[in-house]
Scaffold this motif. Structure first.
Motif, PDB file in Angstrom:
ATOM      1  N   SER A 133       1.758  25.293 -17.596  1.00  0.00           N
ATOM      2  CA  SER A 133       1.999  24.603 -16.343  1.00  0.00           C
ATOM      3  C   SER A 133       2.242  25.737 -15.343  1.00  0.00           C
ATOM      4  N   GLY A 134       3.055  25.542 -14.334  1.00  0.00           N
ATOM      5  CA  GLY A 134       3.354  26.644 -13.426  1.00  0.00           C
ATOM      6  C   GLY A 134       2.207  26.957 -12.486  1.00  0.00           C
ATOM      7  N   PHE A 135       1.663  25.909 -11.863  1.00  0.00           N
ATOM      8  CA  PHE A 135       0.607  26.077 -10.864  1.00  0.00           C
ATOM      9  C   PHE A 135       0.687  24.901  -9.903  1.00  0.00           C
ATOM     10  N   ASP A 136       0.055  25.067  -8.752  1.00  0.00           N
ATOM     11  CA  ASP A 136       0.000  24.020  -7.744  1.00  0.00           C
ATOM     12  C   ASP A 136      -1.271  23.213  -7.993  1.00  0.00           C
ATOM     13  N   ALA A 137      -1.115  22.024  -8.580  1.00  0.00           N
ATOM     14  CA  ALA A 137      -2.273  21.228  -8.967  1.00  0.00           C
ATOM     15  C   ALA A 137      -3.141  20.860  -7.772  1.00  0.00           C
ATOM     16  N   ALA A 138      -2.521  20.570  -6.626  1.00  0.00           N
ATOM     17  CA  ALA A 138      -3.307  20.212  -5.445  1.00  0.00           C
ATOM     18  C   ALA A 138      -4.192  21.382  -5.010  1.00  0.00           C
ATOM     19  N   LYS A 139      -3.679  22.604  -5.093  1.00  0.00           N
ATOM     20  CA  LYS A 139      -4.475  23.781  -4.738  1.00  0.00           C
ATOM     21  C   LYS A 139      -5.612  24.000  -5.736  1.00  0.00           C
ATOM     22  N   VAL A 140      -5.312  23.794  -7.013  1.00  0.00           N
ATOM     23  CA  VAL A 140      -6.365  23.942  -8.026  1.00  0.00           C
ATOM     24  C   VAL A 140      -7.448  22.893  -7.798  1.00  0.00           C
ATOM     25  N   ASP A 141      -7.027  21.660  -7.525  1.00  0.00           N
ATOM     26  CA  ASP A 141      -7.997  20.596  -7.251  1.00  0.00           C
ATOM     27  C   ASP A 141      -8.866  20.955  -6.052  1.00  0.00           C
ATOM     28  N   GLU A 142      -8.236  21.464  -4.991  1.00  0.00           N
ATOM     29  CA  GLU A 142      -8.973  21.821  -3.780  1.00  0.00           C
ATOM     30  C   GLU A 142      -9.973  22.945  -4.040  1.00  0.00           C
ATOM     31  N   SER A 143      -9.570  23.911  -4.865  1.00  0.00           N
ATOM     32  CA  SER A 143     -10.422  25.073  -5.122  1.00  0.00           C
ATOM     33  C   SER A 143     -11.547  24.788  -6.107  1.00  0.00           C
ATOM     34  N   PHE A 144     -11.304  23.891  -7.067  1.00  0.00           N
ATOM     35  CA  PHE A 144     -12.275  23.711  -8.147  1.00  0.00           C
ATOM     36  C   PHE A 144     -12.860  22.306  -8.266  1.00  0.00           C
ATOM     37  N   PHE A 145     -12.170  21.306  -7.742  1.00  0.00           N
ATOM     38  CA  PHE A 145     -12.642  19.932  -7.936  1.00  0.00           C
ATOM     39  C   PHE A 145     -12.851  19.174  -6.627  1.00  0.00           C
ATOM     40  N   ALA A 146     -12.917  19.884  -5.499  1.00  0.00           N
ATOM     41  CA  ALA A 146     -13.108  19.216  -4.207  1.00  0.00           C
ATOM     42  C   ALA A 146     -14.393  18.396  -4.239  1.00  0.00           C
ATOM     43  N   GLY A 147     -14.323  17.173  -3.697  1.00  0.00           N
ATOM     44  CA  GLY A 147     -15.492  16.314  -3.647  1.00  0.00           C
ATOM     45  C   GLY A 147     -15.835  15.626  -4.946  1.00  0.00           C
ATOM     46  N   THR A 148     -14.944  15.756  -5.946  1.00  0.00           N
ATOM     47  CA  THR A 148     -15.171  15.098  -7.235  1.00  0.00           C
ATOM     48  C   THR A 148     -14.055  14.101  -7.500  1.00  0.00           C
ATOM     49  N   THR A 149     -14.134  13.433  -8.632  1.00  0.00           N
ATOM     50  CA  THR A 149     -13.088  12.493  -9.047  1.00  0.00           C
ATOM     51  C   THR A 149     -12.180  13.118 -10.105  1.00  0.00           C
ATOM     52  N   VAL A 150     -12.218  14.443 -10.232  1.00  0.00           N
ATOM     53  CA  VAL A 150     -11.447  15.149 -11.257  1.00  0.00           C
ATOM     54  C   VAL A 150     -10.152  15.682 -10.662  1.00  0.00           C
ATOM     55  N   LYS A 151      -9.065  15.538 -11.416  1.00  0.00           N
ATOM     56  CA  LYS A 151      -7.751  16.081 -11.065  1.00  0.00           C
ATOM     57  C   LYS A 151      -7.285  17.000 -12.195  1.00  0.00           C
ATOM     58  N   THR A 152      -6.559  18.042 -11.833  1.00  0.00           N
ATOM     59  CA  THR A 152      -6.095  19.006 -12.820  1.00  0.00           C
ATOM     60  C   THR A 152      -4.983  18.428 -13.684  1.00  0.00           C
ATOM     61  N   ASN A 153      -5.052  18.686 -14.991  1.00  0.00           N
ATOM     62  CA  ASN A 153      -3.983  18.338 -15.926  1.00  0.00           C
ATOM     63  C   ASN A 153      -3.173  19.610 -16.238  1.00  0.00           C
ATOM     64  N   PHE A 154      -3.786  20.578 -16.932  1.00  0.00           N
ATOM     65  CA  PHE A 154      -3.104  21.854 -17.188  1.00  0.00           C
ATOM     66  C   PHE A 154      -4.139  22.958 -17.335  1.00  0.00           C
ATOM     67  N   ILE A 155      -3.683  24.192 -17.521  1.00  0.00           N
ATOM     68  CA  ILE A 155      -4.580  25.322 -17.698  1.00  0.00           C
ATOM     69  C   ILE A 155      -4.214  26.046 -18.983  1.00  0.00           C
ATOM     70  N   ALA A 156      -5.193  26.791 -19.517  1.00  0.00           N
ATOM     71  CA  ALA A 156      -4.951  27.540 -20.748  1.00  0.00           C
ATOM     72  C   ALA A 156      -5.786  28.807 -20.755  1.00  0.00           C
ATOM     73  N   THR A 157      -5.136  29.943 -20.957  1.00  0.00           N
ATOM     74  CA  THR A 157      -5.856  31.201 -21.125  1.00  0.00           C
ATOM     75  C   THR A 157      -6.453  31.247 -22.523  1.00  0.00           C
ATOM     76  N   LEU A 158      -7.531  32.031 -22.662  1.00  0.00           N
ATOM     77  CA  LEU A 158      -8.228  32.180 -23.946  1.00  0.00           C
ATOM     78  C   LEU A 158      -8.617  33.633 -24.140  1.00  0.00           C
ATOM     79  N   GLY A 159      -8.569  34.081 -25.376  1.00  0.00           N
ATOM     80  CA  GLY A 159      -9.017  35.427 -25.684  1.00  0.00           C
ATOM     81  C   GLY A 159      -8.567  35.823 -27.077  1.00  0.00           C
ATOM     82  N   HIS A 160      -8.588  37.126 -27.303  1.00  0.00           N
ATOM     83  CA  HIS A 160      -8.086  37.694 -28.546  1.00  0.00           C
ATOM     84  C   HIS A 160      -6.693  38.234 -28.249  1.00  0.00           C
TER      85      HIS A 160
END
Length: 196
Positions: A147-174
């Motif tokens: 958690s620890g993010f502004d969901a509205a900002k994430v939505d604006e940056s990545f989901f603008a104009g869609t019906t998708v809303k952010t739930n959570f984020i997860a880093t991936l790697g080794h």
């Protein structure tokens, strides 16, 4: 009767698996991201709703945009991770139900019922996010759900104009073992459950 998985598999997914705060420089390929999705998509959701929508942030530009919406503690994790997945929920998931759940008019259950839509999208996209973590671990990758993010900002940056809303984020790697904390306790069976 299905035989249980061996201890090595159980350890990899749960008992010795950890949440990572940092990763090695080893990249994560698009082929690996496809493997994760092609495994996790089989996890169950209510009426096969499958509301999860993922943006895999792999480019410097995408990482910078996402980090700008994160807390001061989480922004560096996003910038340094090979990939950060934005796990979103499509608030019009029900439009795909005629294909995903064809043996009933499941779409009609949701149209105009905002409360049920929100509850179902959140519950089932969260389940699918957990499947992503398990799939990544099974395929030899590590994760750090946040958690620890502004969901509205994430939505604006990545989901603008869609019906998708952010739930959570997860880093991936080794995972870098130096980035994890000491193992934290969990509740015992008797503290967290009851048998009725």
């Amino acid at each position: 009767m299905i035989d249980p998985l061996d201890d090595a598999a159980l350890d990899r997914v749960f008992r010795t698996a950890r949440t990572y705060n940092g990763y090695t420089d080893e990249p994560v390929t698009e082929a690996e991201l496809r493997q994760i999705y092609d495994l996790m998509k089989w996890g169950p959701t209510s009426a096969n709703q499958s509301p999860l929508r993922i943006v895999w942030c792999t480019s410097d530009e995408a990482k910078q945009k996402l980090a700008a919406a994160c807390s001061a503690q989480n922004a560096p994790k996003v910038l340094k991770a090979p990939v950060t997945a934005i796990l979103g929920m499509d608030m019009e998931f029900y439009e795909k139900l005629p294909r995903l759940f064809p043996h009933a008019d499941a779409r009609a259950w949701f149209v105009g019922n905002d409360g049920l839509i929100k509850e179902s999208a959140f519950r089932n996209s969260t389940l699918q996010g957990a499947y992503l973590i398990i799939a990544a671990r099974l395929l030899g990758l590590d994760t750090g759900a946040m958690s620890g993010f502004d969901a509205a900002k994430v939505d604006e940056s990545f989901f603008a104009g869609t019906t998708v809303k952010t739930n959570f984020i997860a880093t991936l790697g080794h995972g870098d073992p130096a980035s994890i904390f000491d193992r934290l306790p969990r509740l015992d069976f008797e503290e967290a459950t009851s048998v009725a």
